[in-house]
Design an enzyme around this catalytic site. Sequence first.
Site, PDB file in Angstrom:
ATOM      1  N   TYR A  58       0.805  -1.231   0.000  1.00  0.00           N
ATOM      2  CA  TYR A  58       0.000   0.000   0.000  1.00  0.00           C
ATOM      3  C   TYR A  58       0.837   1.281   0.000  1.00  0.00           C
ATOM      4  CZ  TYR A  58      -3.808  -3.215   0.910  1.00  0.00           C
ATOM      5  OH  TYR A  58      -4.720  -4.232   0.802  1.00  0.00           O
TER       6      TYR A  58
ATOM      7  N   HIS B 133      -8.075   2.214  -6.081  1.00  0.00           N
ATOM      8  CA  HIS B 133      -7.332   1.320  -5.191  1.00  0.00           C
ATOM      9  C   HIS B 133      -5.862   1.665  -5.274  1.00  0.00           C
ATOM     10  CE1 HIS B 133     -10.868  -1.061  -4.549  1.00  0.00           C
ATOM     11  NE2 HIS B 133     -11.049  -1.100  -5.855  1.00  0.00           N
TER      12      HIS B 133
END
Length: 147
Positions: free
Chosen positions: A24, A101
């Site tokens: 991430y 995302h």
Amino acid sequence: MSKPIYILNGPDLNLLGEREPEIYGTDTLDSIRQQVEAHATDAGHKVDFRQTNGEGDLIDWVQEAREKASGVIINAGAYTHTSVALLDALLTLDIPVIEVHLSNPFKREEFRHHSYVSPAATGLICGLGAQGYLRAIDALIELFNNS
Ligand code: DHK
């Protein structure tokens, strides 16, 4: 002043920076919020940037966006892959929706390949990390200008 762009973030995104940084990235959610706010302000737009771990909160915010937002950018976290209720709420919107995302779910586990958000999204940006939120702002502004 036009309505703000709602930027809605789902579960565990409050842990960005600490959570699996190899997937991430190292930006915190607060740093993403600051980048997004600066980017939108430069382009003459306002954003309302939120995060929740609750599915019901996300649905309430999508319903609120029906009246109060010019567009929605949504990273629903894991609810992307599970929430029919979120899809139903998003389908009630008649403003543009960009699904974002940080990671590219299609390069990851099979269960992340299906999104309940995508059928209600105008467009999808994934795999670009924090930059995806900035590109989503650009995409919405382009859509506003062309409509
Ligand atoms: C964030 C999550 O929390 C995951 O559940 C999704 C998404 C992917 C992201 O890449 O931003 O599968």
